[in-house]
Design a protein around this motif. Structure first.
Motif, PDB file in Angstrom:
ATOM      1  N   ASN A   1       0.812  -1.215   0.000  1.00 24.73           N
ATOM      2  CA  ASN A   1       0.000   0.000   0.000  1.00 24.73           C
ATOM      3  C   ASN A   1       0.847   1.269   0.000  1.00 24.73           C
ATOM      4  OD1 ASN A   1      -2.629  -1.356   0.214  1.00 24.73           O
ATOM      5  ND2 ASN A   1      -1.903  -1.978   2.240  1.00 24.73           N
ATOM      6  N   GLY A   2       1.945   1.236  -0.733  1.00 19.91           N
ATOM      7  CA  GLY A   2       2.829   2.397  -0.784  1.00 19.91           C
ATOM      8  C   GLY A   2       3.919   2.351   0.255  1.00 19.91           C
ATOM      9  N   ARG A   3       3.568   1.979   1.463  1.00 21.25           N
ATOM     10  CA  ARG A   3       4.529   1.732   2.537  1.00 21.25           C
ATOM     11  C   ARG A   3       3.821   0.912   3.605  1.00 21.25           C
ATOM     12  NH1 ARG A   3       2.854   4.565   6.821  1.00 21.25           N
ATOM     13  NH2 ARG A   3       2.252   6.758   6.699  1.00 21.25           N
ATOM     14  N   PRO A   4       4.567   0.238   4.484  1.00 22.60           N
ATOM     15  CA  PRO A   4       3.918  -0.424   5.612  1.00 22.60           C
ATOM     16  C   PRO A   4       3.220   0.600   6.503  1.00 22.60           C
ATOM     17  CG  PRO A   4       6.188  -1.173   5.363  1.00 22.60           C
ATOM     18  CD  PRO A   4       6.019   0.022   4.476  1.00 22.60           C
ATOM     19  N   GLY A   5       2.253   0.156   7.283  1.00 32.01           N
ATOM     20  CA  GLY A   5       1.713   1.022   8.314  1.00 32.01           C
ATOM     21  C   GLY A   5       2.840   1.499   9.206  1.00 32.01           C
ATOM     22  N   LEU A   6       2.747   2.736   9.703  1.00 31.17           N
ATOM     23  CA  LEU A   6       3.872   3.313  10.444  1.00 31.17           C
ATOM     24  C   LEU A   6       3.371   4.100  11.644  1.00 31.17           C
ATOM     25  CD1 LEU A   6       6.949   3.748  10.504  1.00 31.17           C
ATOM     26  CD2 LEU A   6       6.607   5.776   9.077  1.00 31.17           C
ATOM     27  N   PHE A   7       3.929   3.791  12.796  1.00 31.86           N
ATOM     28  CA  PHE A   7       3.635   4.496  14.037  1.00 31.86           C
ATOM     29  C   PHE A   7       4.947   4.876  14.698  1.00 31.86           C
ATOM     30  CE2 PHE A   7      -0.244   2.437  13.104  1.00 31.86           C
ATOM     31  CZ  PHE A   7      -1.249   3.118  13.764  1.00 31.86           C
ATOM     32  N   VAL A   8       4.934   5.969  15.413  1.00 28.62           N
ATOM     33  CA  VAL A   8       6.101   6.398  16.174  1.00 28.62           C
ATOM     34  C   VAL A   8       5.766   6.302  17.655  1.00 28.62           C
ATOM     35  CG1 VAL A   8       7.606   8.340  16.759  1.00 28.62           C
ATOM     36  CG2 VAL A   8       7.038   7.875  14.371  1.00 28.62           C
ATOM     37  N   GLY A   9       6.689   5.734  18.431  1.00 28.20           N
ATOM     38  CA  GLY A   9       6.482   5.590  19.858  1.00 28.20           C
ATOM     39  C   GLY A   9       7.339   6.546  20.659  1.00 28.20           C
ATOM     40  N   GLY A  10       6.948   6.742  21.917  1.00 30.25           N
ATOM     41  CA  GLY A  10       7.703   7.592  22.826  1.00 30.25           C
ATOM     42  C   GLY A  10       6.855   8.701  23.394  1.00 30.25           C
ATOM     43  N   ARG A  11       7.365   9.305  24.474  1.00 35.15           N
ATOM     44  CA  ARG A  11       6.610  10.362  25.156  1.00 35.15           C
ATOM     45  C   ARG A  11       7.346  11.695  25.166  1.00 35.15           C
ATOM     46  NH1 ARG A  11       2.175   8.239  27.617  1.00 35.15           N
ATOM     47  NH2 ARG A  11       2.157   5.969  27.896  1.00 35.15           N
ATOM     48  N   ALA A  12       8.505  11.776  24.529  1.00 31.10           N
ATOM     49  CA  ALA A  12       9.183  13.061  24.373  1.00 31.10           C
ATOM     50  C   ALA A  12       8.407  13.917  23.371  1.00 31.10           C
ATOM     51  CB  ALA A  12      10.612  12.843  23.883  1.00 31.10           C
ATOM     52  N   ASP A  13       8.536  15.233  23.489  1.00 36.02           N
ATOM     53  CA  ASP A  13       7.844  16.118  22.547  1.00 36.02           C
ATOM     54  C   ASP A  13       8.173  15.764  21.106  1.00 36.02           C
ATOM     55  OD1 ASP A  13       6.693  17.447  24.666  1.00 36.02           O
ATOM     56  OD2 ASP A  13       8.104  19.141  24.626  1.00 36.02           O
ATOM     57  N   ALA A  14       9.426  15.403  20.872  1.00 37.94           N
ATOM     58  CA  ALA A  14       9.845  15.058  19.512  1.00 37.94           C
ATOM     59  C   ALA A  14       9.086  13.842  18.983  1.00 37.94           C
ATOM     60  CB  ALA A  14      11.343  14.788  19.478  1.00 37.94           C
ATOM     61  N   SER A  15       8.678  12.930  19.860  1.00 36.82           N
ATOM     62  CA  SER A  15       7.966  11.733  19.415  1.00 36.82           C
ATOM     63  C   SER A  15       6.636  12.094  18.768  1.00 36.82           C
ATOM     64  CB  SER A  15       7.721  10.799  20.606  1.00 36.82           C
ATOM     65  OG  SER A  15       8.940  10.414  21.204  1.00 36.82           O
ATOM     66  N   TYR A  16       5.916  13.018  19.372  1.00 38.69           N
ATOM     67  CA  TYR A  16       4.619  13.418  18.820  1.00 38.69           C
ATOM     68  C   TYR A  16       4.800  14.156  17.499  1.00 38.69           C
ATOM     69  CZ  TYR A  16       3.449  12.409  23.679  1.00 38.69           C
ATOM     70  OH  TYR A  16       3.313  11.806  24.898  1.00 38.69           O
ATOM     71  N   ARG A  17       5.843  14.973  17.417  1.00 37.90           N
ATOM     72  CA  ARG A  17       6.110  15.685  16.163  1.00 37.90           C
ATOM     73  C   ARG A  17       6.503  14.699  15.058  1.00 37.90           C
ATOM     74  NH1 ARG A  17       8.832  19.286  19.779  1.00 37.90           N
ATOM     75  NH2 ARG A  17      10.866  18.467  19.116  1.00 37.90           N
ATOM     76  N   ARG A  18       7.296  13.701  15.391  1.00 34.48           N
ATOM     77  CA  ARG A  18       7.678  12.699  14.392  1.00 34.48           C
ATOM     78  C   ARG A  18       6.452  11.931  13.904  1.00 34.48           C
ATOM     79  NH1 ARG A  18      12.287  11.034  18.551  1.00 34.48           N
ATOM     80  NH2 ARG A  18      14.032  12.290  17.751  1.00 34.48           N
ATOM     81  N   ALA A  19       5.586  11.554  14.820  1.00 33.86           N
ATOM     82  CA  ALA A  19       4.377  10.834  14.429  1.00 33.86           C
ATOM     83  C   ALA A  19       3.537  11.663  13.474  1.00 33.86           C
ATOM     84  CB  ALA A  19       3.573  10.455  15.665  1.00 33.86           C
ATOM     85  N   ALA A  20       3.413  12.949  13.775  1.00 32.98           N
ATOM     86  CA  ALA A  20       2.598  13.832  12.940  1.00 32.98           C
ATOM     87  C   ALA A  20       3.220  14.057  11.571  1.00 32.98           C
ATOM     88  CB  ALA A  20       2.396  15.167  13.649  1.00 32.98           C
ATOM     89  N   ARG A  21       4.529  14.060  11.498  1.00 39.06           N
ATOM     90  CA  ARG A  21       5.191  14.339  10.222  1.00 39.06           C
ATOM     91  C   ARG A  21       5.282  13.109   9.327  1.00 39.06           C
ATOM     92  NH1 ARG A  21      11.482  16.393   9.260  1.00 39.06           N
ATOM     93  NH2 ARG A  21      11.356  16.409   6.967  1.00 39.06           N
ATOM     94  N   PHE A  22       5.589  11.949   9.913  1.00 42.64           N
ATOM     95  CA  PHE A  22       5.940  10.803   9.094  1.00 42.64           C
ATOM     96  C   PHE A  22       4.945   9.646   9.124  1.00 42.64           C
ATOM     97  CE2 PHE A  22      10.135  12.681  10.153  1.00 42.64           C
ATOM     98  CZ  PHE A  22      10.663  12.808   8.869  1.00 42.64           C
ATOM     99  N   ALA A  23       4.093   9.566  10.130  1.00 44.98           N
ATOM    100  CA  ALA A  23       3.439   8.298  10.430  1.00 44.98           C
ATOM    101  C   ALA A  23       1.912   8.357  10.322  1.00 44.98           C
ATOM    102  CB  ALA A  23       3.852   7.838  11.830  1.00 44.98           C
TER     103      ALA A  23
END
Length: 280
Positions: free
Chosen positions: A144-166
């Protein structure tokens, strides 16, 4: 809310039955996903290989790393190819939960700088996106273009990474209250990034059922998390050990807004799959 079950890939003395038989029972019981947890310096089964074995004997259940410590895979191109291969073989069932992790010993033995793990992870997420889009000729193409993708973690950067890439965010542990707070931050980062809708969110918890529940939780969860010191005992106590506790926990995570809860075992006995299915 979907309810998945973890493979016992990180339970001591796990064997073929704990992956192959377990996966077949879990699919027959109607669990939404099979999950893995990741570590290098431990006598566990490697996550992607365990999921490849599960993919070969199942047809419908999702295959989820929750989480895979991405920076330990020094070749991002190889990681992209391994993931795409499992995704292709399974008909698009792979879901990668990725995070930097937090155990220095895993990094030391892997020859990766522990203190640079966040920067390495950011670069990997960008590179994975490009590789799965066809750049560099690394195949096969994910279904489907790429596998399903989730980002884990509780640092502020984790939420930003999830929003940008996942596709969303995975909590990677903690109770329903902590999950609800993390979900709020994930949703806020999603909106700040201009993404439509809301991120899909995953939660993780542990279970041990049957006559050996207390013993299994102490022996296996306590051993796996011994590096965490006194916190290991908190994890042992948090594992749900009765059918009533299972149902209460599922209800609590559903109330907290989780889209999926994956319950990971403290035993590799495939009978645990049936016990959890009955409790659920």
């Amino acid at each position: 809310m979907d309810v998945g079950i973890g493979l016992p890939n990180a339970v001591r003395s796990v064997d073929r039955a704990g992956i192959v038989d377990w996966a077949q029972r879990a699919e027959a019981a109607g669990f939404s996903s099979l999950g893995t947890i990741d570590r290098i310096v431990y006598a566990n089964y490697e996550s992607l290989i365990a999921l490849a074995a599960a993919a070969a004997v199942t047809e419908k259940v999702r295959l989820v790393t929750d989480i895979l410590i991405a920076p330990l895979r020094r070749s991002t191109a190889l990681l992209a190819k391994q993931a795409a291969t499992i995704d292709h073989l399974s008909g698009g069932r792979l879901v990668l939960g990725l995070a930097p992790g937090g155990r220095p010993d895993d990094y030391e033995v892997s020859g990766v700088d522990f203190h640079r793990r966040g920067r390495i992870f950011d670069a990997q997420l960008d590179e994975l996106t490009r590789l799965w889009s066809g750049e560099g000729g690394v195949g096969p193409a994910p279904v489907n273009g790429r596998p399903g993708l989730f980002v884990g973690g509780r640092a502020d950067a984790s939420y930003r990474r999830a929003a940008r890439f996942a596709d969303g965010w995975t909590a990677g542990g903690g109770g329903p209250e902590a999950f609800a707070k993390g979900r709020e931050q994930a949703v806020a980062a999603w909106r700040d990034a201009g993404r439509d809708g809301e991120p899909r969110t995953l939660a993780l918890a542990y279970f041990a059922l049957g006559s050996r529940a207390e013993e299994d939780a102490q022996s296996n969860l306590g051993h796996y998390y011994a590096i965490a010191g006194d916190y290991a005992e908190i994890i042992v106590r948090s594992a749900v050990k009765t059918p009533e506790a299972v149902r209460d926990l599922i209800a609590a995570f559903e109330q907290a807004g989780a889209d999926e809860l994956i319950l990971f075992p403290a035993s590799h006995d495939p009978a645990q799959v049936d016990l959890l299915a009955d409790a659920r």
